[in-house]
Design a protein around this motif. Structure first.
Motif, PDB file in Angstrom:
ATOM      1  N   LEU A 309     128.872 -47.523-135.577  1.00  5.75           N
ATOM      2  CA  LEU A 309     127.786 -47.838-134.649  1.00  5.75           C
ATOM      3  C   LEU A 309     128.061 -47.276-133.268  1.00  5.75           C
ATOM      4  CD1 LEU A 309     127.333 -51.570-135.637  1.00  5.75           C
ATOM      5  CD2 LEU A 309     125.572 -49.819-135.925  1.00  5.75           C
ATOM      6  N   ILE A 310     129.317 -47.330-132.824  1.00  6.12           N
ATOM      7  CA  ILE A 310     129.657 -47.008-131.448  1.00  6.12           C
ATOM      8  C   ILE A 310     130.435 -45.705-131.310  1.00  6.12           C
ATOM      9  CG2 ILE A 310     129.536 -49.375-130.598  1.00  6.12           C
ATOM     10  CD1 ILE A 310     132.506 -49.684-131.125  1.00  6.12           C
ATOM     11  N   ARG A 311     130.592 -44.990-132.411  1.00  7.34           N
ATOM     12  CA  ARG A 311     131.212 -43.674-132.313  1.00  7.34           C
ATOM     13  C   ARG A 311     130.133 -42.629-132.044  1.00  7.34           C
ATOM     14  NH1 ARG A 311     136.426 -44.301-133.511  1.00  7.34           N
ATOM     15  NH2 ARG A 311     137.082 -45.628-135.253  1.00  7.34           N
ATOM     16  N   PRO A 312     130.473 -41.531-131.361  1.00  3.22           N
ATOM     17  CA  PRO A 312     129.484 -40.481-131.084  1.00  3.22           C
ATOM     18  C   PRO A 312     129.097 -39.738-132.350  1.00  3.22           C
ATOM     19  CG  PRO A 312     131.659 -39.831-130.305  1.00  3.22           C
ATOM     20  CD  PRO A 312     131.781 -41.261-130.738  1.00  3.22           C
ATOM     21  N   PRO A 313     127.938 -39.099-132.360  1.00  2.30           N
ATOM     22  CA  PRO A 313     127.512 -38.349-133.549  1.00  2.30           C
ATOM     23  C   PRO A 313     128.523 -37.295-133.991  1.00  2.30           C
ATOM     24  CG  PRO A 313     125.680 -38.637-132.039  1.00  2.30           C
ATOM     25  CD  PRO A 313     126.894 -39.138-131.322  1.00  2.30           C
ATOM     26  N   ALA A 314     129.229 -36.705-133.043  1.00  2.00           N
ATOM     27  CA  ALA A 314     130.214 -35.677-133.394  1.00  2.00           C
ATOM     28  C   ALA A 314     131.345 -36.234-134.246  1.00  2.00           C
ATOM     29  CB  ALA A 314     130.784 -35.042-132.125  1.00  2.00           C
ATOM     30  N   GLN A 315     131.526 -37.551-134.198  1.00  2.00           N
ATOM     31  CA  GLN A 315     132.552 -38.203-135.014  1.00  2.00           C
ATOM     32  C   GLN A 315     131.934 -38.958-136.184  1.00  2.00           C
ATOM     33  OE1 GLN A 315     135.147 -40.606-132.545  1.00  2.00           O
ATOM     34  NE2 GLN A 315     135.312 -39.023-130.975  1.00  2.00           N
ATOM     35  N   GLY A 316     130.695 -38.653-136.509  1.00  2.00           N
ATOM     36  CA  GLY A 316     130.023 -39.295-137.633  1.00  2.00           C
ATOM     37  C   GLY A 316     129.407 -40.635-137.307  1.00  2.00           C
ATOM     38  N   GLY A 317     129.304 -40.959-136.018  1.00  2.00           N
ATOM     39  CA  GLY A 317     128.755 -42.238-135.614  1.00  2.00           C
ATOM     40  C   GLY A 317     127.275 -42.170-135.283  1.00  2.00           C
ATOM     41  N   TYR A 318     126.724 -43.321-134.915  1.00  2.00           N
ATOM     42  CA  TYR A 318     125.301 -43.417-134.580  1.00  2.00           C
ATOM     43  C   TYR A 318     125.033 -43.147-133.109  1.00  2.00           C
ATOM     44  CZ  TYR A 318     124.811 -45.760-139.132  1.00  2.00           C
ATOM     45  OH  TYR A 318     124.822 -46.074-140.475  1.00  2.00           O
ATOM     46  N   GLY A 319     126.077 -43.156-132.288  1.00  2.50           N
ATOM     47  CA  GLY A 319     125.893 -42.807-130.889  1.00  2.50           C
ATOM     48  C   GLY A 319     125.437 -43.933-129.994  1.00  2.50           C
ATOM     49  N   LEU A 320     125.619 -45.203-130.426  1.00  5.01           N
ATOM     50  CA  LEU A 320     125.310 -46.318-129.548  1.00  5.01           C
ATOM     51  C   LEU A 320     126.462 -46.506-128.552  1.00  5.01           C
ATOM     52  CD1 LEU A 320     123.905 -48.885-132.147  1.00  5.01           C
ATOM     53  CD2 LEU A 320     122.740 -46.959-131.047  1.00  5.01           C
ATOM     54  N   ASP A 321     126.180 -47.191-127.468  1.00  3.32           N
ATOM     55  CA  ASP A 321     127.191 -47.361-126.428  1.00  3.32           C
ATOM     56  C   ASP A 321     128.127 -48.523-126.688  1.00  3.32           C
ATOM     57  OD1 ASP A 321     126.349 -45.453-124.065  1.00  3.32           O
ATOM     58  OD2 ASP A 321     124.502 -46.342-124.834  1.00  3.32           O
ATOM     59  N   ALA A 322     127.608 -49.582-127.321  1.00  3.40           N
ATOM     60  CA  ALA A 322     128.410 -50.799-127.457  1.00  3.40           C
ATOM     61  C   ALA A 322     127.838 -51.661-128.567  1.00  3.40           C
ATOM     62  CB  ALA A 322     128.429 -51.575-126.136  1.00  3.40           C
ATOM     63  N   ALA A 323     128.619 -52.651-128.957  1.00  5.27           N
ATOM     64  CA  ALA A 323     128.190 -53.640-129.951  1.00  5.27           C
ATOM     65  C   ALA A 323     128.671 -55.014-129.504  1.00  5.27           C
ATOM     66  CB  ALA A 323     128.747 -53.312-131.333  1.00  5.27           C
ATOM     67  N   TRP A 324     127.854 -56.009-129.787  1.00  5.11           N
ATOM     68  CA  TRP A 324     128.319 -57.381-129.589  1.00  5.11           C
ATOM     69  C   TRP A 324     129.530 -57.610-130.484  1.00  5.11           C
ATOM     70  CZ3 TRP A 324     124.266 -61.839-128.976  1.00  5.11           C
ATOM     71  CH2 TRP A 324     123.489 -61.593-127.835  1.00  5.11           C
ATOM     72  N   ALA A 325     130.596 -58.139-129.908  1.00  3.88           N
ATOM     73  CA  ALA A 325     131.837 -58.385-130.652  1.00  3.88           C
ATOM     74  C   ALA A 325     132.112 -59.884-130.611  1.00  3.88           C
ATOM     75  CB  ALA A 325     132.987 -57.577-130.060  1.00  3.88           C
ATOM     76  N   ASP A 326     131.528 -60.607-131.540  1.00  3.33           N
ATOM     77  CA  ASP A 326     131.563 -62.069-131.504  1.00  3.33           C
ATOM     78  C   ASP A 326     132.929 -62.655-131.842  1.00  3.33           C
ATOM     79  OD1 ASP A 326     128.962 -62.216-130.712  1.00  3.33           O
ATOM     80  OD2 ASP A 326     128.151 -62.786-132.665  1.00  3.33           O
ATOM     81  N   ASP A 327     133.830 -61.846-132.399  1.00  2.52           N
ATOM     82  CA  ASP A 327     135.150 -62.387-132.738  1.00  2.52           C
ATOM     83  C   ASP A 327     135.846 -62.974-131.512  1.00  2.52           C
ATOM     84  OD1 ASP A 327     134.713 -61.589-135.314  1.00  2.52           O
ATOM     85  OD2 ASP A 327     136.224 -60.016-135.343  1.00  2.52           O
ATOM     86  N   PHE A 328     135.651 -62.345-130.352  1.00  3.93           N
ATOM     87  CA  PHE A 328     136.268 -62.881-129.127  1.00  3.93           C
ATOM     88  C   PHE A 328     135.736 -64.280-128.846  1.00  3.93           C
ATOM     89  CE2 PHE A 328     135.873 -63.599-124.528  1.00  3.93           C
ATOM     90  CZ  PHE A 328     137.201 -63.511-124.132  1.00  3.93           C
ATOM     91  N   HIS A 329     134.420 -64.436-128.891  1.00  2.00           N
ATOM     92  CA  HIS A 329     133.829 -65.756-128.664  1.00  2.00           C
ATOM     93  C   HIS A 329     134.360 -66.769-129.670  1.00  2.00           C
ATOM     94  CE1 HIS A 329     130.871 -68.874-129.748  1.00  2.00           C
ATOM     95  NE2 HIS A 329     130.651 -68.950-128.446  1.00  2.00           N
TER      96      HIS A 329
END
Length: 600
Positions: A309-329
């Motif tokens: 989700l957060i990797r750039p297209p050049a690395q096979g990702g979708y190119g989003l900037d960030a994701a909610w990471a609920d594990d911390f919460h």
């Protein structure tokens, strides 16, 4: 920004052009309404791909219209910019060029600078409108917030709701003031130096007022299912038109409302087996219309912990900037409250597991989740800390509780202060839930305004859901349909002046004032014993150490010489001095955080 909505109602000098995808209809008329009743009907000519078009002279901004399908039913425009009479009523022609924007020099912010403040328009102020939020923007700027994230505004049934039952995806809710009021809010935010991120829902539509199937059955597919029924069709027959609809929606918010980003709801529920995932297409398309130097942030809410989700297209990702990471919460919530029901059973809340979560971005990187019954997540090696959105509260974690309890209702003030420091001084992207900065006393409950029968089912379902939990046995869960449930959820801004709340607010201001100056080089998180976490941040000539004691008494000898920059137990924050640095060691009498700077 170059973008033109390819369907809907497009006003021009001599009238309005109407275009709609209605592949399931053999005949479509655009019906002009006056005084609440049909006044004139104009046949629309078929166009390739199942579209229908018509240009109607003399019709402009403010006109009301509907589409008549097969000579029978009048329905609102799926791409309506405004629904002034509700989601079942006529659509309104809106000229987006009428707003006198004052943000020509605004360029947005990169994710690395984001301090996000999540808010619900209807409960953020007593009035619950876009316009009434404007006078509060200066307070958020002074707090140290750099972006507001507005819960969904796509129009929904009734006058109140969280927004996740939206059905008019291009129409800012008339309950909040409609499209022009949203433009005023965004413009005012930019004048204050605040970016605006909008929460959008591309995984389902609400159950009331969703007329998409009547226009084209291929909006949905039986190929995939979701918790809400058939999935939106991103990879089946005629999916190119559905994809275009949602890509246009993302671009529309960016272009016509000058928004600075989108938060994409529950992306794990978006089913797409296409070679190019719809999320990647949205990211590429919305970025393609941005002028040079203009930032646009895309954030996913996704429970899978998937780095693509957060990797750039050049690395096979979708190119989003960030994701909610609920594990911390979740780790922090377990550490502070001891909760272990539901998905909290997957977490220990130990300092070691919390440190691992912060080093990795999320905790689950392939381990089996007991709550889910299968492996969850993948390592996110190489993804920067800013790609993980952390929180200690959000609308879900508060509102999905039976009684809408905030963290401050459940833990002592010293634990609340410690958790706040850990959130705001970590290198990850922090998100604050409305009122969190003063430890607001008001709950945030689940509320709706459905018609009677659907409302009854929602109320029964809500109470049945919580009957499974031992903590709620015999309790009366608040009725989502009741006015009181909504009204109780509104922030009480006046309480910021009360001593306890003012002390928490002072802590938040000081933490966020420190944040921009923190070292941006390396960071590391390690446990110091079972209950203390050490977060080190350093660059070429500075090293800072945040010690967060989760619970109990502790003493930790330190290497070298250190100076206290901030203690969450200072009296001005409501503390009692239960965290000290003396004789080369940090000592804690209970939950607290110390921010230290190496001086030797």
């Amino acid at each position: 920004m170059i973008f033109s909505l390819p369907f809907g109602a497009t006003p021009a000098a001599d009238g309005t052009h109407f275009r709609v995808w209605a592949a399931s209809a053999s005949q479509v008329d655009v019906v002009i309404y006056q005084d609440g009743s049909p006044a004139a009907a104009y046949p629309m000519r078929p166009a390739p791909g199942g579209f229908f078009e018509a240009s109607v002279p003399g019709v402009g901004h403010g006109a009301r219209y509907m589409y008549r399908l097969n000579g029978a039913d009048d329905r609102p425009d799926p791409a309506s910019r405004s629904q002034p009479e509700g989601v079942h009523g006529p659509s309104e022609v809106v000229d987006p060029a009428r707003h006198p924007w004052g943000d020509a020099d605004w360029r947005g912010i990169p994710i690395e600078q984001a301090v996000i403040y999540e808010l619900h328009t209807g409960t953020f102020t007593p009035e619950g409108t876009f316009d009434s939020a404007i006078p509060r923007l200066a307070a958020l700027r002074d707090l140290g917030v750099t972006a507001i994230e507005i819960m969904p505004v796509a129009d929904f049934p009734g006058q109140r709701g969280w927004g996740y039952d939206g059905v008019s995806l291009f129409a800012p809710s008339r309950a909040y003031g409609g499209p022009e009021a949203l433009r005023r809010l965004v413009d005012a935010a930019h004048q204050q130096g605040l970016a605006v991120i909008l929460d959008v829902v591309y995984n389902h539509l609400g159950p009331d007022g969703n007329y998409l199937r009547q226009f084209a059955e291929h909006y949905f597919t039986h190929r995939h299912s979701t918790p809400w029924g058939d999935a939106l069709n991103f990879d089946d027959v005629a999916s190119e038109h559905v994809r275009a609809f949602f890509v246009a929606n993302a671009c529309y918010w960016a272009a016509e409302f000058h928004l600075d980003g989108l938060r994409l709801d529950a992306t794990h529920a978006i089913q797409d087996d296409s070679p190019t995932h719809i999320l990647a297409e949205i990211a590429a398309s919305v970025r393609a219309i941005q002028p040079p130097g203009r930032h646009f942030i895309l954030i996913a809410e996704d429970e899978r912990n998937q780095p693509r989700l957060i990797r750039p297209p050049a690395q096979g990702g979708y190119g989003l900037d960030a994701a909610w990471a609920d594990d911390f919460h979740h780790q922090l919530r377990v550490a502070l409250t001891g909760e272990r029901e539901g998905y909290y059973a997957d977490y220990t809340g130990s300092a070691a597991d919390l440190a691992a979560t912060m080093r990795q971005g999320w905790f689950y990187t392939g381990q089996i989740s007991a709550a889910m019954g299968h492996p969850r997540g993948q390592p996110a090696d190489g993804c920067p800390p800013s790609a993980f959105v952390y929180c200690i509260q959000n609308h879900d974690q508060v509102g999905n509780r039976a009684f809408g309890e905030r963290l401050g209702h459940m833990v002592p003030p010293e634990a609340y202060r410690m958790a706040s420091a850990l959130l705001l001084l970590a290198p990850h992207t922090p998100m604050i839930w409305q009122g969190q900065e003063w430890d607001a006393s008001t709950p945030f409950l689940y509320f709706t305004d459905h018609h009677a029968e659907l409302g009854r089912l929602v109320t029964e379902g809500r109470r049945k859901e919580f009957a499974r939990f031992a903590a709620f046995a015999g309790e009366q869960i608040p009725d989502p349909q009741a006015d009181e449930t909504f009204l109780r959820s509104k922030l009480r801004w006046a309480e910021r002046g009360q001593p306890r709340h003012a002390q928490t607010l002072a802590l938040y201001r000081d933490l966020l004032a420190l944040r921009p100056s923190l070292p941006q080089g390396s960071f590391n998180a390690q446990p110091l014993g079972p209950d203390t976490l050490a977060l080190r941040r350093s660059d070429a000539d500075r090293e800072l150490l945040l010690l967060a004691n989760l619970r109990g008494a502790a003493r930790h000898p330190l290497d070298g010489q250190w100076q206290v920059l901030l203690s969450t137990e200072e009296a001005r924050y409501g503390g009692a001095g239960a965290a000290t640095l003396a004789d080369g060691a940090a000592s804690f009498d209970g939950p607290a955080a110390l921010l230290l700077r190496r001086v030797g």
